[in-house]
Scaffold this motif. Structure first.
Motif, mmCIF file in Angstrom:
data_model
loop_
_atom_site.group_PDB
_atom_site.id
_atom_site.type_symbol
_atom_site.label_atom_id
_atom_site.label_comp_id
_atom_site.label_asym_id
_atom_site.label_seq_id
_atom_site.Cartn_x
_atom_site.Cartn_y
_atom_site.Cartn_z
ATOM 1 N N LEU A 1 0.812 -1.213 0.000
ATOM 2 C CA LEU A 1 0.000 0.000 0.000
ATOM 3 C C LEU A 1 0.850 1.270 0.000
ATOM 4 O O LEU A 1 0.339 2.366 -0.238
ATOM 5 C CB LEU A 1 -0.934 0.005 1.209
ATOM 6 N N THR B 1 2.091 0.956 -8.680
ATOM 7 C CA THR B 1 0.866 0.180 -8.458
ATOM 8 C C THR B 1 0.067 0.048 -9.756
ATOM 9 O O THR B 1 -0.488 -1.023 -10.047
ATOM 10 C CB THR B 1 0.005 0.845 -7.371
ATOM 11 N N SER B 2 0.027 1.108 -10.553
ATOM 12 C CA SER B 2 -0.694 1.053 -11.833
ATOM 13 C C SER B 2 -0.089 0.014 -12.751
ATOM 14 O O SER B 2 -0.814 -0.743 -13.417
ATOM 15 C CB SER B 2 -0.661 2.426 -12.513
ATOM 16 N N PHE C 1 -1.071 -3.371 -11.586
ATOM 17 C CA PHE C 1 -2.464 -3.628 -11.963
ATOM 18 C C PHE C 1 -2.568 -4.055 -13.430
ATOM 19 O O PHE C 1 -3.338 -4.966 -13.775
ATOM 20 C CB PHE C 1 -3.302 -2.375 -11.734
ATOM 21 N N LEU D 1 -9.809 -5.242 -8.358
ATOM 22 C CA LEU D 1 -8.791 -4.393 -7.728
ATOM 23 C C LEU D 1 -9.419 -3.243 -6.963
ATOM 24 O O LEU D 1 -8.887 -2.788 -5.948
ATOM 25 C CB LEU D 1 -7.835 -3.844 -8.803
ATOM 26 N N ARG E 1 -7.762 3.309 -1.600
ATOM 27 C CA ARG E 1 -6.603 3.790 -2.348
ATOM 28 C C ARG E 1 -6.445 3.026 -3.651
ATOM 29 O O ARG E 1 -6.193 3.602 -4.708
ATOM 30 C CB ARG E 1 -5.337 3.670 -1.497
ATOM 31 N N TRP E 2 -6.566 1.708 -3.590
ATOM 32 C CA TRP E 2 -6.441 0.910 -4.818
ATOM 33 C C TRP E 2 -7.561 1.251 -5.799
ATOM 34 O O TRP E 2 -7.349 1.269 -7.001
ATOM 35 C CB TRP E 2 -6.481 -0.579 -4.456
ATOM 36 N N ARG E 3 -8.755 1.480 -5.256
ATOM 37 C CA ARG E 3 -9.858 1.828 -6.141
ATOM 38 C C ARG E 3 -9.570 3.146 -6.866
ATOM 39 O O ARG E 3 -9.820 3.288 -8.066
ATOM 40 C CB ARG E 3 -11.162 1.933 -5.347
ATOM 41 N N ALA F 1 -6.896 2.396 -9.566
ATOM 42 C CA ALA F 1 -7.451 1.614 -10.687
ATOM 43 C C ALA F 1 -8.392 2.462 -11.531
ATOM 44 O O ALA F 1 -8.339 2.434 -12.773
ATOM 45 C CB ALA F 1 -8.182 0.388 -10.150
#
Length: 439
Positions: A8, A15-16, A19, A54, A60-62, A65
């Motif tokens: 995180l 992170t992108s 994904f 995801l 944060r991930w939402r 994404a």
């Protein structure tokens, strides 16, 4: 002391990228077969799979994404009977892709209980970004109303799959003409299934790749006459029908595949002139039509696959079929008869017969008779391989040999040893059942 970093805490850019790999790994191509190539898979609207999954992990991930447009450029949609339940989700998906080109695979049943207008309006709003579009529809109803589709300036690849013939109301039974895809300046690659080419207006002259399934011989010839710029073309499960057969010379065609349950390949070839053809996969080749085709085309074939008819091919004719093809490097023969073994003898005894052959494949044939002298035949095959491995230039030696049907073969440990020598020397060999010869 080693430090740890929480996933995180990674920068949003990293992170992108992770994904994107999640989607690619989940939706990578599935190998279907050598003939058809990989089967494409796309993300779906399922919340159990990436990329929607995801966004369910944490806020944060939402956010990451939802703000990564590359995650949302491809989608496969299976429209249920209630289309209104799908359209809002698809709208949000496509909006997240921003201005990037779109790849859509839409399965749509027009026999639904709700109107397709909402779906049509959605397609119209985003049609300028369609780059790769697959429509699997049953039946076409109003999905092709020209005013509902919109401009297609970015469309490069288009697959149209209709209802199979056994279902009434399919594309084959439809009386209309599809005009929605007539203006698509970048369109080059088209695939039809269960659709007559006479029922759709396309920019035929600019196409370079075409595939169709379940059309007639006359429709095959119609496509070839409408699309003289084709480079690769494949017809599957085509069937007989009379009709005009005026086809101009195909000056760009390099690969032609004619796969049919019955022998209609010659009905197509007898009307064609293909001077640039290098790859042909066909059914049975009648000698008169085959010879006339080669004389007329003067093509330099590199790869040939065909179906041998045991009643048609005699030992004397193999030279007649292949002497005009000194350039051939790959040969695949399917459904061969007893006379086929003469081909081994020619390959063994005549260095100038198919002098550039590098790959030979014998397709499985459940009807080939047992050879009356299996030990002699196995010996012949090994001697042919040895002859094709020595005495030729390195760049023309046989490199790959697949023999799938060996009923009647009687091998031995001595032949197995000679086979191992060839394999150790670099030849890729598969002879069905040869693993037991050394026992």
């Amino acid at each position: 002391m080693a430090s740890t970093i929480s996933v995180l805490d990674l920068p949003p850019e990293i992170t992108s990228v992770i994904f994107l790999h999640c989607v690619l790994d989940e939706c990578g191509p599935v190998r279907r077969s050598e003939e058809y190539g990989p089967e494409r898979r796309f993300p779906t609207l399922s919340e159990e799979l990436a990329p929607l999954l995801l966004g369910r992990i944490c806020r944060r991930w939402r956010s990451i994404a939802w703000s990564t447009p590359e995650l949302w450029t491809m989608v496969e949609v299976d429209c249920p009977l209630c289309i209104d339940d799908v359209v809002p989700h698809l709208e949000r998906w496509l909006l997240r892709a921003g201005s990037l080109p779109l790849t859509l695979d839409i399965h749509y049943d027009a026999l639904s209980h709700t109107s397709s207008d909402a779906l049509l309006r959605l397609l119209q709003r985003h049609s300028a970004r369609f780059q790769d579009l697959t429509l699997n529809i049953t039946p076409p109803d109003d999905l092709f109303r020209n005013e509902m589709v919109g401009a297609l300036p970015a469309l490069k690849k288009f697959d149209l799959i209709g209802a199979t013939i056994q279902y009434s109301g399919g594309l084959q039974d439809w009386d209309g003409t599809i005009t929605a895809f007539k203006v698509a300046p970048k369109l080059r690659d088209v695939c039809f299934m269960n659709l007559s080419p006479s029922k759709i207006d396309l920019p035929w002259g600019q196409l370079t790749t075409f595939r169709a399934e379940s059309i007639t011989v006359a429709e095959c010839l119609l496509v070839l006459s409408l699309a003289p710029g084709l480079v690769t073309c494949r017809f599957d499960s085509f069937h007989d029908a009379s009709g005009p057969a005026a086809v101009p010379p195909l000056l760009h065609l390099k690969s032609l595949i004619l796969q049919s349950e019955f022998n209609y390949s010659t009905d197509v070839l007898k009307h064609l002139t293909t001077p640039t053809l290098v790859h042909l996969d066909a059914g049975e080749l009648e000698l008169d039509i085959w010879s006339a085709f080669l004389t007329r085309s003067q093509c330099v074939l590199d790869r040939l696959a065909f179906t041998d008819d045991p009643a048609m091919y005699r030992p004397v004719t193999y030279r007649q079929y292949f002497d005009a093809l000194p350039s051939l490097s790959e040969l695949k023969v399917r459904q061969v008869g007893q006379s086929f073994y003469e081909l081994f003898r020619l390959l063994k005894a005549c260095p100038l017969f198919l002098p550039n052959l590098k790959s030979f494949t014998d397709g499985v044939d459940l009807y080939r008779p047992w050879h009356k002298n299996g030990a002699e035949l196995a010996q012949l095959v090994i001697e042919m391989l040895e002859a094709r491995r020595r005495g030729a230039a390195d760049n023309t030696r046989l490199e790959k040999f697949d023999l799938h049907e060996t009923r009647g073969f009687v091998g031995s440990s001595r032949l197995a040893e000679r086979l191992r020598v060839l394999v150790d020397g670099g030849m890729k060999i598969h002879i069905e059942g040869s693993e037991s010869w050394g026992r």
